[in-house]
Design a protein around this motif. Structure first.
Motif, PDB file in Angstrom:
ATOM      1  N   ALA A 106       0.833  -1.204   0.000  1.00 30.29           N
ATOM      2  CA  ALA A 106       0.000   0.000   0.000  1.00 30.29           C
ATOM      3  C   ALA A 106       0.868   1.255   0.000  1.00 30.29           C
ATOM      4  N   SER A 107       1.944   1.232   0.744  1.00 33.07           N
ATOM      5  CA  SER A 107       2.843   2.382   0.807  1.00 33.07           C
ATOM      6  C   SER A 107       3.515   2.627  -0.541  1.00 33.07           C
ATOM      7  N   LEU A 108       4.020   1.558  -1.136  1.00 34.00           N
ATOM      8  CA  LEU A 108       4.700   1.682  -2.423  1.00 34.00           C
ATOM      9  C   LEU A 108       3.720   2.078  -3.514  1.00 34.00           C
ATOM     10  N   ALA A 132       1.145   3.990  -3.019  1.00 33.53           N
ATOM     11  CA  ALA A 132       0.872   5.417  -2.797  1.00 33.53           C
ATOM     12  C   ALA A 132       1.927   6.287  -3.459  1.00 33.53           C
ATOM     13  N   ARG A 133       3.066   5.730  -3.743  1.00 35.94           N
ATOM     14  CA  ARG A 133       4.161   6.483  -4.361  1.00 35.94           C
ATOM     15  C   ARG A 133       4.443   6.045  -5.789  1.00 35.94           C
ATOM     16  N   PHE A 155       5.158   3.036  -7.110  1.00 37.88           N
ATOM     17  CA  PHE A 155       6.056   1.929  -7.428  1.00 37.88           C
ATOM     18  C   PHE A 155       5.314   0.620  -7.654  1.00 37.88           C
ATOM     19  N   THR A 215      -0.685   2.511   5.647  1.00 37.27           N
ATOM     20  CA  THR A 215       0.627   2.525   5.012  1.00 37.27           C
ATOM     21  C   THR A 215       1.689   2.667   6.095  1.00 37.27           C
ATOM     22  N   ILE A 216       2.934   2.597   5.648  1.00 39.28           N
ATOM     23  CA  ILE A 216       4.076   2.728   6.549  1.00 39.28           C
ATOM     24  C   ILE A 216       4.815   4.001   6.168  1.00 39.28           C
ATOM     25  N   VAL A 247       8.355   3.688   4.833  1.00 43.73           N
ATOM     26  CA  VAL A 247       8.439   3.167   3.463  1.00 43.73           C
ATOM     27  C   VAL A 247       8.086   4.260   2.471  1.00 43.73           C
ATOM     28  N   GLU A 248       7.077   5.052   2.788  1.00 46.26           N
ATOM     29  CA  GLU A 248       6.704   6.168   1.887  1.00 46.26           C
ATOM     30  C   GLU A 248       7.835   7.179   1.782  1.00 46.26           C
ATOM     31  N   ASN A 254      12.112   8.511  -5.682  1.00 41.64           N
ATOM     32  CA  ASN A 254      11.481   9.376  -6.686  1.00 41.64           C
ATOM     33  C   ASN A 254      12.271  10.670  -6.878  1.00 41.64           C
TER      34      ASN A 254
END
Lengths: 257, 257
Positions: free
Chosen positions: A52-54, A56-57, A59, B9-10, B13-14, B21
DNA sequence: GCGGCGAGTTCCGCTGAGCGGAACGGCGTT
DNA sequence: AACGCCGTTCCGCTCAGCGGAACTCGCCGC
């Protein structure tokens, strides 16, 4: 590699990186939470949060129908940004194509980073039975012709250091005895190219030779590969074509022989 | 995009993903801890730990002489694994080369993922003053000819949703008024190609047209671009060449008109 | 239709992983 | 030598992230 104490790291970040690396190692393009959880030894809840975190960015992408995950566009941005730092791939394209046409086999281009190398391009022949390779997958330097072509042209100190480490067998024919490997590396340097029959991938054979730049560094390796059965008979004819192709690309990169 | 509650999310990690990025957005190939710390609003200690963690997994390299960081081979593996999922780049290569030769300008290939698009290939002409683009960098869909060519061929619902969001200005000439943009999108669909004079990048001009596949989806966009000063005079001659190139690639991808 | 199963998703109590401020070491400049 | 700047390391503090378990949903067999 650094000889100092290991800097502080963040476990959560390392675990997230492990998740991303898993996508480059899996056979399929998508993965589920449980599959990654089993593979990495993490709880499903952790894997889910990482994904979920990745996501959100950028990836990671989620297919909401199948509820499976795949790499997202930020992954591509990362890879292409990295590629901008090197232009070997562009320079090699026409050489690969000519090589594939002349040999009627698959021509590949590999680069090395540290103790791994990866295919970054390939041209396949217009025939049905042929080899194709997976771009981007990291391979150790002792298994397969392209790997050994890199290893044979590292400094003696670097070779010593590499051979002092574990030599993982990728298949039945992988050479994992450092003594045998040293003999092979000597042959490769004398002959000008490396050969492999099933060392990296069963049923696959290849020969590979290094490409040098204006500083005489080995910056890439070109190989020709095909199914083992017919390749044995072709090696003699292919080798001089391969060597000419590597000389051509080397000259393109400023090598002066 | 999902309409349900946002999954857990974490943060760490974000933040790590933000660091990665950042490397695709920076102008140089390397970055220092302080530069990233300032850019992202994180403490230097956090940035350092993130970089160390990503380095431990191959996503980041450290030059121990300069003590600056750059992307590592796992970044390339990620991008090339993603590319394996699409083969448009290979199919387009010869089309791009022919297009660049015929127009004596730079030909580019873009793909779209969600609300961003990026250049994934380019062929530049053999002249000194020419445009080059940065592969892998994500651009919004409203700025520049390649972006607008994608936007013009999305569903009405998707266009509505996109235009309801913030339209960031990349330069003085970027169109950020949704009403003006809708008019432009209508023109693009009627004319068959999009045009941009300094919308994405000052001093740069381009025209771009969509490439369709066997399902009539817009799977890529091809553009021809060059310096504004001379491009204005060339557009009329370039447009039909561009449109023929996109038709050629579309047919290659199974489009039947 | 119903129940079981397996997958992904969500919740919440608990605690140690990760944060930030500051000190440290090295290098370059004046 | 002093200073500034950078990357690196340390450590007290606390809440971010963990894991176990419950939940939801879709699929399949009976």
């Amino acid at each position: 590699m650094s000889t100092g104490p290991k800097p502080q790291t963040i476990g959560a970040v390392e675990r997230a990186a492990d998740v991303l690396n898993a996508f480059t190692e899996l056979d399929g393009a998508t993965a589920g939470v449980t599959e990654l959880s089993d593979r990495l030894g993490l709880s499903k809840a952790v894997v889910h949060r990482i994904l979920a975190s990745l996501r959100a960015r950028g990836f990671i992408d989620l297919d909401e129908q199948t509820r499976r995950y795949s790499l997202g566009p930020a992954s591509l941005a990362l890879g292409l940004t990295y590629l901008q730092q090197i232009d070997v791939r562009d320079a090699a394209r026409s050489v690969l194509r000519d090589l594939s046409e002349q040999t009627n086999e698959t021509a590949t281009l590999s680069i090395r980073r540290g103790d791994v190398r990866m295919y970054v391009d390939q041209v396949t022949p217009a025939r049905e039975v042929k080899m194709t390779v997976q771009l981007g997958h990291p391979y150790p330097l002792h298994a397969g012709a392209s790997s050994k072509a890199f290893l044979a042209h590292l400094s003696a100190a670097h070779v010593d250091e590499y051979l002092a480490g574990p030599l993982e067998a990728l298949g039945e024919n992988t050479i994992t005895d450092p003594v045998l490997l040293r003999l092979d590396l000597g042959e490769i340097r004398k002959r000008g190219y490396a050969a492999s029959f099933g060392e990296r991938q069963e049923g696959a054979a290849s020969i590979a030779a290094p490409v040098s730049d204006h500083e005489n560094d080995t910056v890439a390796v070109i190989s020709v590969c095909g199914p083992v059965e017919r390749f044995r008979d072709e090696v003699g004819a292919i080798a001089p074509v391969l060597l000419e192709a590597t000389r051509e690309l080397s000259r393109k990169l400023g090598w002066e022989g």
